[in-house]
Write a protein that holds these residues in place. Structure first.
Motif, short mmCIF file in Angstrom:
data_model
loop_
_atom_site.label_atom_id
_atom_site.label_comp_id
_atom_site.label_asym_id
_atom_site.label_seq_id
_atom_site.Cartn_x
_atom_site.Cartn_y
_atom_site.Cartn_z
N UNK A 183 0.80 -1.21 0.00
CA UNK A 183 0.00 0.00 0.00
C UNK A 183 0.83 1.26 0.00
N UNK A 184 0.13 2.38 -0.05
CA UNK A 184 0.75 3.70 -0.10
C UNK A 184 0.03 4.54 0.94
N UNK A 185 0.46 4.43 2.19
CA UNK A 185 -0.32 5.00 3.28
C UNK A 185 0.55 5.69 4.32
N UNK A 186 -0.16 6.33 5.25
CA UNK A 186 0.44 6.86 6.47
C UNK A 186 -0.51 6.45 7.58
N UNK A 187 0.03 5.84 8.63
CA UNK A 187 -0.83 5.42 9.74
C UNK A 187 -0.07 5.43 11.05
N UNK A 188 -0.83 5.65 12.09
CA UNK A 188 -0.26 5.64 13.43
C UNK A 188 0.11 4.21 13.79
N UNK A 189 1.30 4.05 14.43
CA UNK A 189 1.72 2.72 14.86
C UNK A 189 1.78 2.62 16.38
N UNK A 190 1.30 3.68 17.06
CA UNK A 190 1.25 3.67 18.51
C UNK A 190 2.39 4.44 19.13
N UNK A 191 2.28 4.66 20.43
CA UNK A 191 3.31 5.34 21.23
C UNK A 191 3.70 6.71 20.68
N UNK A 192 2.80 7.33 19.89
CA UNK A 192 3.08 8.67 19.37
C UNK A 192 3.95 8.69 18.12
N UNK A 193 3.87 7.63 17.29
CA UNK A 193 4.65 7.57 16.06
C UNK A 193 3.74 7.27 14.88
N UNK A 194 4.12 7.82 13.72
CA UNK A 194 3.36 7.61 12.49
C UNK A 194 4.30 7.09 11.41
N UNK A 195 3.81 6.09 10.69
CA UNK A 195 4.57 5.45 9.61
C UNK A 195 4.03 5.88 8.26
N UNK A 196 4.92 6.39 7.40
CA UNK A 196 4.62 6.66 6.00
C UNK A 196 5.31 5.54 5.23
N UNK A 197 4.58 4.81 4.39
CA UNK A 197 5.21 3.68 3.72
C UNK A 197 4.69 3.47 2.31
N UNK A 198 5.42 2.63 1.58
CA UNK A 198 5.02 2.26 0.22
C UNK A 198 5.52 0.86 -0.07
N UNK A 199 4.61 0.04 -0.55
CA UNK A 199 4.96 -1.32 -0.96
C UNK A 199 3.94 -1.81 -1.96
#
Length: 194
Positions: free
Chosen positions: A29-45
């Motif tokens: 996917x091509x997303x941004x999402x919260x991963x917990x503990x106050x961090x956000x992941x922007x990713x692409x696959x």
């Protein structure tokens, strides 16, 4: 992704890391999402079986993101403005040693394009798995690397050194001597890769 994402966020919080590049995520996917503990992941696959890149940010920096470029499942970048400074964070995942030369050349071409699109004067940090050995010592390459590389230079390592020269950058992890356990990047059973 929830379990691994949370594990990653916990590690970042423990080690006080605000920005982290990740590779071989295998997240589709091509997303941004919260991963917990106050961090956000922007990713692409594009395939959940291989590749994938991402950048994890502490939530307080998410509002500073000006641009996200998802080039391929091997290269992406984020542009942030932090206290008036433009910072470009590039995450890359080079093809492994056994991959075809064409795939390797495509990766380096994509990375070159991203780097060339960044205006002069903006700061750049690349967090990547280049899948190469730049080698011990730095004879002839002192302008781009220190003497604390690992093993003998291979073709992929030469590509890293050539890229650093083209971009007027440095292979920073070669400037510091590390303990043996910190030089191992992958360990399984009785074998280890560096």
């Amino acid at each position: 992704m929830t379990e691994k994402g949370r594990e990653l966020a916990d590690m970042m919080e423990r080690r006080k890391v605000d920005i982290l590049c990740v590779q071989e995520t295998r997240w589709k996917g091509s997303k941004a999402r919260s991963i917990g503990a106050g961090f956000k992941l922007f990713y692409y696959g594009v395939n959940n079986k291989r590749n994938g890149v991402g950048v994890v940010l502490k939530e307080e920096f998410v509002r500073n993101v000006l641009e996200v470029k998802r080039v391929s499942d091997r290269v992406m970048s984020l542009k942030l403005e932090i206290e008036g400074v433009m910072l470009n964070v590039v995450s890359g995942y080079a093809p492994q040693v056994g991959c075809e030369l064409e795939e390797k050349e495509k990766f380096w071409s994509e990375l070159d394009e991203v780097m060339e699109s960044i205006p002069t004067g903006e700061r750049v940090v690349i967090g990547a798995d280049f899948n190469g050995h730049v080698g011990e010592g730095n004879r002839g390459d002192e302008e781009v690397m220190g003497k604390f590389g690992v093993k003998e230079r291979n073709l992929e390592g030469q590509m890293v050194v050539d890229f650093a020269k083209r971009m007027d950058m440095a292979v920073v992890n070669t400037y510091f001597q590390k303990r043996e356990e910190h030089r191992v990047t992958y360990k399984s059973g009785g074998s280890a890769a560096r």
